[in-house]
Design an enzyme around this catalytic site. Structure first.
Site, mmCIF file in Angstrom:
data_model
loop_
_atom_site.group_PDB
_atom_site.id
_atom_site.type_symbol
_atom_site.label_atom_id
_atom_site.label_comp_id
_atom_site.label_asym_id
_atom_site.label_seq_id
_atom_site.Cartn_x
_atom_site.Cartn_y
_atom_site.Cartn_z
ATOM 1 N N TYR A 163 8.534 46.545 50.445
ATOM 2 C CA TYR A 163 9.617 45.991 49.644
ATOM 3 C C TYR A 163 10.968 46.429 50.203
ATOM 4 C CZ TYR A 163 13.154 45.149 46.272
ATOM 5 O OH TYR A 163 14.326 44.725 45.704
ATOM 6 N N HIS A 212 9.689 49.353 43.070
ATOM 7 C CA HIS A 212 9.300 47.965 42.801
ATOM 8 C C HIS A 212 7.948 47.886 42.088
ATOM 9 C CE1 HIS A 212 10.151 43.600 43.802
ATOM 10 N NE2 HIS A 212 11.332 44.103 43.506
#
Length: 406
Positions: A163, A212
């Site tokens: 991410y 995330h």
């Protein structure tokens, strides 16, 4: 003298950065008076457009533009089954457009209608990322040199599911899914990133990181404790929303502040994060909870509970939504930090008057309402896109092939 009434609603979708920005325009019976609102839900923009044009627009015809709260409540209950990011994004577009109209009628920026500014400008953080630790810190150093004192750090890993930074294909050869994302590699590597960051950037820069939503509650505690020596400003979204009920215990054991709430899709869910003691900074996507009116209520709730705000604002927030964030930031004692996104020139051409970010601060327009116009001809040159984010999310799997939260 009676207030103007609503005569029409239109939805404009534009994707100048490859991200679908959904903007609502409400026209009124007063010539030249209209409002703009952000209804952006990039991944499901067509569903939001359908909700607005098919279901909501007929309910607004003839309504008094001054009745922002009553209109919001009536639209919220009108579907009977309510809530969720699609319906709330639609409501947000209406809510923000009505606030824009209110400011224009008063001749004041929206933040003056919310009590007036408590600060002269809004501190923001930007993102530094790279395929390696060195590349990430090169970006971070450039931001610091440009005047930013809050920087989010993300670095690449083997596999394509990383991410916020480039991943490396075929990172785990010989596994069922060689492009996968390995949580144990992530837990080992992330503290090294922040150790190197403190050595290179020093102690005067505030450092942030976004997990995330990919850890279990226990893994979240392990990571938070490993990052304690590096004094993070916050650690973001450590667990998936399915496990938000575990956040109070994670926060109690974590020695760094936790910022959570990006994936909340209702005001009650966001409020529970605050009242249950699960967050240090509340981080909602304002469109997903219904707009400025509920955002203001949550700001007051945060103030009363000693929690700060850190509203979500990457590229999938329109400039109108960014202006709404800043209105809340300027007027709330609970303000903590604001995520920033530096829009390219093409976005400024589509949205004249939009807020400007420079040298670590965001400054809103001083014009009435949001102070933003919309060039629909320019917007039409950038039609919506399909499935970019969904295709990336489908690559977030572990090396054994099991899907991971994106």
């Amino acid at each position: 003298m009676s207030a103007p009434t609503i005569t029409g609603l239109r939805v404009i979708v534009t994707a100048p950065e490859g991200v679908n920005l959904v903007v609502v325009r409400i026209d009124t019976s007063e010539p030249g008076l209209y409002g703009l609102g952000c209804a952006t839900f990039h991944q499901r923009f067509a569903a939001v457009v359908a909700a607005l044009e098919t279901h909501i627009a007929p309910l607004l015809s003839g309504r008094d533009v001054s009745q922002i709260s009553d209109i919001g409540r009536s639209l919220h209950y009108s579907s009977y089954w309510r809530g969720g990011p699609v319906l709330n994004s639609a409501l947000s577009g209406v809510d923000m457009a009505l606030w824009d109209i209110a400011g224009k009628r008063a001749g004041l920026p929206v933040y003056d209608l919310l009590g007036g500014p408590l600060r002269g400008a809004v501190p923001v953080y930007l993102h530094a990322s790279g395929a390696t630790v060195e590349q990430t810190l090169d970006e971070a150093e450039a931001l610091v040199d440009a005047g930013y004192r809050h920087v989010r750090l993300q670095t690449g890993q083997p596999g394509l599911g990383t991410y916020g930074a480039p991943g490396a294909p075929n990172g785990y050869p010989g596994t069922p899914y060689p492009d996968g994302w390995n949580v144990h590699h992530y837990l080992a590597r992330t503290p090294r990133l922040f150790e190197a960051a403190r050595d290179r950037l020093g102690d005067d820069v505030e450092l942030l990181h976004d997990v995330h939503s990919r850890l279990t509650p226990k893994q979240a505690v392990v990571l938070a404790r490993a990052l304690e020596p590096y004094r993070l400003f916050f650690l973001e979204d450590v667990v998936a929303p399915e496990h938000y009920d575990r956040l109070p215990e994670v926060r109690a054991a974590a020695p760094v502040p936790l910022a959570v709430g990006e994936l909340t899709a209702s005001v009650p869910d966001a409020a529970r994060l605050v009242t249950a003691g699960g967050v240090d900074l509340l981080r909602c996507h304002i469109s997903a909870i219904g707009g400025v009116t509920p955002g203001h209520k949550l700001s007051v709730l945060c103030e009363l509970h000693g929690v700060q705000t850190a509203w979500h604002a990457p590229a999938d927030v329109s400039p109108v939504g960014a202006a709404a964030n800043l209105a809340l930031d300027l007027t709330s004692p609970a303000f903590g930090i604001q995520e920033g996104h530096v829009y390219p020139e093409v976005v400024h051409e589509i949205f004249p008057g939009m807020p400007v970010i420079a040298a670590g601060y965001a400054r809103p327009s001083t014009a009435p309402g949001w102070g933003i116009e919309l060039d629909e001809a320019a917007a039409a040159k950038h039609p919506p896109v399909l499935h970019a984010h969904e295709r990336w999310a489908a690559t977030v799997r572990r090396p054994d092939g099991s899907i991971e939260a994106p």
